[in-house]
Design a protein around this motif. Structure first.
Motif, PDB file in Angstrom:
ATOM      1  N   LYS A 188       0.820  -1.221   0.000  1.00 26.12           N
ATOM      2  CA  LYS A 188       0.000   0.000   0.000  1.00 26.12           C
ATOM      3  C   LYS A 188       0.851   1.266   0.000  1.00 26.12           C
ATOM      4  CE  LYS A 188      -3.670  -2.316   2.627  1.00 26.12           C
ATOM      5  NZ  LYS A 188      -4.351  -2.379   3.952  1.00 26.12           N
ATOM      6  N   ILE A 189       2.174   1.120   0.080  1.00 25.13           N
ATOM      7  CA  ILE A 189       3.051   2.286   0.101  1.00 25.13           C
ATOM      8  C   ILE A 189       2.902   3.062  -1.207  1.00 25.13           C
ATOM      9  CG2 ILE A 189       5.469   3.035   0.162  1.00 25.13           C
ATOM     10  CD1 ILE A 189       6.068   0.596   1.898  1.00 25.13           C
ATOM     11  N   PRO A 190       2.756   4.373  -1.146  1.00 28.40           N
ATOM     12  CA  PRO A 190       2.635   5.170  -2.392  1.00 28.40           C
ATOM     13  C   PRO A 190       3.844   4.963  -3.307  1.00 28.40           C
ATOM     14  CG  PRO A 190       2.094   6.502  -0.464  1.00 28.40           C
ATOM     15  CD  PRO A 190       2.651   5.223   0.061  1.00 28.40           C
ATOM     16  N   ASN A 191       3.600   5.142  -4.610  1.00 26.60           N
ATOM     17  CA  ASN A 191       4.649   5.015  -5.634  1.00 26.60           C
ATOM     18  C   ASN A 191       5.275   3.621  -5.662  1.00 26.60           C
ATOM     19  OD1 ASN A 191       4.227   7.602  -6.457  1.00 26.60           O
ATOM     20  ND2 ASN A 191       6.306   8.328  -6.062  1.00 26.60           N
ATOM     21  N   THR A 192       4.478   2.615  -5.378  1.00 27.59           N
ATOM     22  CA  THR A 192       4.954   1.228  -5.434  1.00 27.59           C
ATOM     23  C   THR A 192       4.421   0.544  -6.684  1.00 27.59           C
ATOM     24  OG1 THR A 192       5.165   0.941  -3.032  1.00 27.59           O
ATOM     25  CG2 THR A 192       4.802  -1.043  -4.334  1.00 27.59           C
ATOM     26  N   SER A 193       5.302  -0.075  -7.442  1.00 30.97           N
ATOM     27  CA  SER A 193       4.893  -0.887  -8.597  1.00 30.97           C
ATOM     28  C   SER A 193       5.318  -2.329  -8.332  1.00 30.97           C
ATOM     29  CB  SER A 193       5.539  -0.385  -9.884  1.00 30.97           C
ATOM     30  OG  SER A 193       5.063   0.904 -10.209  1.00 30.97           O
ATOM     31  N   LEU A 194       4.411  -3.249  -8.591  1.00 28.64           N
ATOM     32  CA  LEU A 194       4.693  -4.679  -8.407  1.00 28.64           C
ATOM     33  C   LEU A 194       4.562  -5.396  -9.748  1.00 28.64           C
ATOM     34  CD1 LEU A 194       5.141  -7.244  -6.655  1.00 28.64           C
ATOM     35  CD2 LEU A 194       2.645  -7.317  -6.353  1.00 28.64           C
ATOM     36  N   PHE A 195       5.629  -6.056 -10.150  1.00 27.62           N
ATOM     37  CA  PHE A 195       5.645  -6.847 -11.378  1.00 27.62           C
ATOM     38  C   PHE A 195       5.748  -8.321 -11.005  1.00 27.62           C
ATOM     39  CE2 PHE A 195       7.434  -2.698 -12.290  1.00 27.62           C
ATOM     40  CZ  PHE A 195       6.709  -2.299 -13.405  1.00 27.62           C
ATOM     41  N   THR A 196       4.952  -9.156 -11.663  1.00 34.06           N
ATOM     42  CA  THR A 196       4.953 -10.576 -11.325  1.00 34.06           C
ATOM     43  C   THR A 196       4.984 -11.438 -12.586  1.00 34.06           C
ATOM     44  OG1 THR A 196       2.521 -10.450 -11.167  1.00 34.06           O
ATOM     45  CG2 THR A 196       3.780 -10.384  -9.104  1.00 34.06           C
ATOM     46  N   ALA A 197       5.575 -12.626 -12.447  1.00 36.25           N
ATOM     47  CA  ALA A 197       5.621 -13.617 -13.524  1.00 36.25           C
ATOM     48  C   ALA A 197       4.911 -14.874 -13.043  1.00 36.25           C
ATOM     49  CB  ALA A 197       7.072 -13.939 -13.890  1.00 36.25           C
ATOM     50  N   TRP A 198       4.042 -15.420 -13.904  1.00 33.47           N
ATOM     51  CA  TRP A 198       3.217 -16.566 -13.543  1.00 33.47           C
ATOM     52  C   TRP A 198       3.383 -17.680 -14.572  1.00 33.47           C
ATOM     53  CZ3 TRP A 198      -0.114 -15.842  -9.225  1.00 33.47           C
ATOM     54  CH2 TRP A 198      -0.170 -14.532  -8.748  1.00 33.47           C
ATOM     55  N   ASP A 199       3.279 -18.902 -14.129  1.00 27.11           N
ATOM     56  CA  ASP A 199       3.259 -20.042 -15.031  1.00 27.11           C
ATOM     57  C   ASP A 199       1.878 -20.105 -15.692  1.00 27.11           C
ATOM     58  OD1 ASP A 199       2.691 -22.861 -15.890  1.00 27.11           O
ATOM     59  OD2 ASP A 199       4.734 -23.181 -15.153  1.00 27.11           O
ATOM     60  N   LYS A 200       1.827 -20.067 -17.021  1.00 32.07           N
ATOM     61  CA  LYS A 200       0.542 -20.035 -17.717  1.00 32.07           C
ATOM     62  C   LYS A 200      -0.287 -21.291 -17.482  1.00 32.07           C
ATOM     63  CE  LYS A 200       1.214 -16.868 -21.616  1.00 32.07           C
ATOM     64  NZ  LYS A 200       1.285 -16.752 -23.100  1.00 32.07           N
ATOM     65  N   LYS A 201       0.372 -22.436 -17.361  1.00 35.79           N
ATOM     66  CA  LYS A 201      -0.366 -23.694 -17.203  1.00 35.79           C
ATOM     67  C   LYS A 201      -0.912 -23.868 -15.789  1.00 35.79           C
ATOM     68  CE  LYS A 201       1.959 -26.371 -20.827  1.00 35.79           C
ATOM     69  NZ  LYS A 201       2.794 -27.593 -21.111  1.00 35.79           N
ATOM     70  N   THR A 202      -0.086 -23.597 -14.786  1.00 35.79           N
ATOM     71  CA  THR A 202      -0.470 -23.865 -13.398  1.00 35.79           C
ATOM     72  C   THR A 202      -0.983 -22.634 -12.663  1.00 35.79           C
ATOM     73  OG1 THR A 202       1.745 -23.424 -12.544  1.00 35.79           O
ATOM     74  CG2 THR A 202       1.272 -25.671 -13.284  1.00 35.79           C
ATOM     75  N   ASN A 203      -0.802 -21.461 -13.273  1.00 39.05           N
ATOM     76  CA  ASN A 203      -1.151 -20.176 -12.645  1.00 39.05           C
ATOM     77  C   ASN A 203      -0.400 -19.975 -11.330  1.00 39.05           C
ATOM     78  OD1 ASN A 203      -2.538 -17.726 -12.980  1.00 39.05           O
ATOM     79  ND2 ASN A 203      -4.091 -18.333 -11.482  1.00 39.05           N
ATOM     80  N   GLN A 204       0.804 -20.518 -11.249  1.00 41.17           N
ATOM     81  CA  GLN A 204       1.636 -20.391 -10.058  1.00 41.17           C
ATOM     82  C   GLN A 204       2.541 -19.164 -10.189  1.00 41.17           C
ATOM     83  OE1 GLN A 204       4.281 -23.677  -9.440  1.00 41.17           O
ATOM     84  NE2 GLN A 204       5.206 -22.805  -7.585  1.00 41.17           N
ATOM     85  N   LEU A 205       2.650 -18.408  -9.090  1.00 41.94           N
ATOM     86  CA  LEU A 205       3.565 -17.262  -9.075  1.00 41.94           C
ATOM     87  C   LEU A 205       4.998 -17.772  -9.073  1.00 41.94           C
ATOM     88  CD1 LEU A 205       3.994 -14.179  -8.833  1.00 41.94           C
ATOM     89  CD2 LEU A 205       3.975 -14.472  -6.347  1.00 41.94           C
ATOM     90  N   LEU A 206       5.793 -17.276 -10.021  1.00 44.19           N
ATOM     91  CA  LEU A 206       7.170 -17.739 -10.180  1.00 44.19           C
ATOM     92  C   LEU A 206       8.202 -16.708  -9.744  1.00 44.19           C
ATOM     93  CD1 LEU A 206       6.859 -19.390 -13.712  1.00 44.19           C
ATOM     94  CD2 LEU A 206       6.739 -20.520 -11.483  1.00 44.19           C
TER      95      LEU A 206
END
Length: 366
Positions: A188-206
Motif C-alpha cells: 500500500k506504500i505510495p509510488n509502489t509498482s509490483l511486477f509478477t511472472a506466472w506459469d501459464k499452465k499452473t497459474n503459479q507465481l514464479l
C-alpha cells in the motif's frame, strides 16, 4: 527542552506532522503511509523525540528487525528518519537522540545497528562505519525489446495475494522475518509498482519485483524473488514500462543472478549495505563460532580480550583494536588479511565465514 523520550500514543499525530513537514514537504502523502509499520499507533513508541513547548523539534526512529541468515537469527536495530527542526540545529540534539536509540538497542540485546545516510563523518563519531555489500545492476534499455517467453504470463499490478509473495520471499536464505500482513501493508506504500511472472499452465507465481517506495527508490527494484529463469524475463517486462533504465539492488550472495545479468549487459556497481555499528560483538562471535563448528572447524577463535577483538584459527590469532575496523572485517568489504598478517590456512578457513552474509531488503529501510 527535555531529554529524548518515546512519544505517547496521543502524540503520534504531532510526530507524523513534524516528519511530514521536515522530510516530505513536497509529496501528496504522509510519511506514515510510506513507512506503514514504523509509524503505526502501536509502533510510534519506537520513535524518540525531543520537544519544546509540547511540540517535537528532533526525532529518530528505531525499528527492531529479526534477520535470518545461514549463521542464525540476528537482532538488528534499523535507525532512520533522523531530523531536527532547522531552528534547533547545531545544538547536538540529533546526537542525543541517536545515543538514546543506541542505548535502548543495546539494552534490547540487538547485535548491531544499521542506518542509511550520506553524513558519514557525523555517524563515524558514534562508531558507525560503512560496511557490508550491496550490488547494483543497471538494466540495459535494450532489454525491453527482447522477446518474452511464451510460457509465462506477466502482470503489472499490486493486486496479488500477499501470501503468494511471502512463499517466494521465504525462499531467500537471508532476510527479515515477515508475515503476509506485513507484505499487505508494504504493497500500500505510495509510488509502489509490483511486477509478477506466472506459469501459464499452473497459474503459479514464479517471480516478483518491486519498484519504488514512496519518495525513495524510484527506478530501483529493491524487493524481488523467484528463480532466475523466470526473474530475468520479468525484469525485461518491468523495464518495458520505463523510459529510464531500472536498477536492481542485490546481495553479494546472489551470485548466479549477478553473473547472468552481468553476462547479458547489466552494468554492475559494488557499494555498501549501510552504516553499521556493532553493539554486542560477543553475540556475533558466538554465531560465527557455532557456524564454523557446523562447517567442521572447531578451532575458530572469535572473542574479546581486554580492549581487543581477537580473531583467528588454532594458534594463529590477531587482535583488532578498532570497533569500526572490526565492523568492516565482519561485514565486509575489508578482508582480515588486508588489515593484519595471517597464515594461508587461517585465511582459507575464515573466508568460509566472512564476510557475514547479511542483507536488509528495501521495505525494511527506515
Amino acid at each position: 527542552m527535555e531529554d529524548p523520550r518515546s512519544p505517547t500514543p496521543q502524540e503520534r499525530d504531532k510526530v507524523v506532522e513534524f516528519l511530514d513537514t521536515q522530510l516530505r514537504p513536497n509529496v501528496s502523502w504522509s510519511i506514515a503511509e510510506e513507512y506503514p509499520l514504523a509509524f503505526s499507533k502501536d509502533k510510534i513508541k519506537n520513535s524518540k523525540i525531543i520537544t519544546e513547548n509540547s511540540l517535537p523539534i528532533a526525532h529518530a526512529h528505531m525499528e527492531t528487525l529479526l534477520i535470518k541468515t545461514p549463521l542464525g537469527l540476528f537482532k538488528v536495530a534499523a535507525i532512520g528518519s533522523v531530523v531536527t527542526h532547522p531552528q534547533f540545529r547545531n545544538k547536538g540534539l540529533s546526537q542525543k537522540i541517536l545515543n538514546q536509540c543506541l542505548k535502548e538497542a543495546k539494552d534490547q540485546l540487538c547485535d548491531f545497528a544499521i542506518l542509511w545516510t550520506d553524513l558519514f563523518d557525523f555517524y563515524r563519531k558514534l562508531d558507525f562505519e560503512l560496511a557490508g555489500h550491496e550490488y547494483s545492476l543497471k538494466i540495459p534499455l535494450s532489454w525491453k525489446n527482447k522477446p518474452l517467453p511464451e510460457n509465462f504470463r506477466f502482470l503489472n499490478s499490486i493486486k496479488v495475494k500477499a501470501s503468494e509473495i511471502l512463499k517466494i520471499y521465504n525462499t531467500h536464505r537471508t532476510g527479515t522475518l515477515r508475515t503476509a500482513k506485513d507484505i499487505e501493508n508494504f504493497l500500500k506504500i505510495p509510488n509502489t509498482s509490483l511486477f509478477t511472472a506466472w506459469d501459464k499452465k499452473t497459474n503459479q507465481l514464479l517471480a516478483y519485483a518491486v519498484e519504488g517506495k514512496g519518495a525513495d527508490l524510484t527506478n530501483y527494484i529493491h524487493e524481488w524473488g523467484g528463480k532466475v529463469s523466470a526473474f530475468i524475463p520479468l525484469l525485461q517486462f518491468a523495464q518495458s514500462h520505463y523510459s529510464q533504465s531500472l536498477t536492481l539492488i542485490a546481495p553479494r550472495h546472489s551470485e548466479n543472478l549477478i553473473r547472468q545479468m552481468s553476462h547479458n549487459g547489466a552494468d554492475l556497481h559494488k557499494g555498501y549495505l549501510g552504516m553499521i555499528r556493532i553493539l554486542h560483538p560477543q553475540n556475533i562471535f558466538f554465531k560465527m563460532q557455532r557456524y564454523a563448528r557446523q562447517l567442521g572447524y572447531t578451532d575458530v577463535i572469535c572473542t574479546c580480550i581486554e580492549d581487543k577483538f581477537v580473531l583467528g584459527y588454532k594458534n594463529d590469532l590477531v587482535g583488532i583494536s578498532s570497533l569500526r575496523s572490526l565492523t568492516q572485517i565482519l561485514f565486509g568489504p575489508l578482508k582480515l588479511e588486508e588489515a593484519v598478517r595471517i597464515k594461508p590456512q587461517t585465511k582459507e578457513v575464515l573466508e568460509k565465514i566472512l564476510p557475514l552474509p547479511m542483507w536488509v531488503w528495501g521495505w525494511d529501510s527506515i
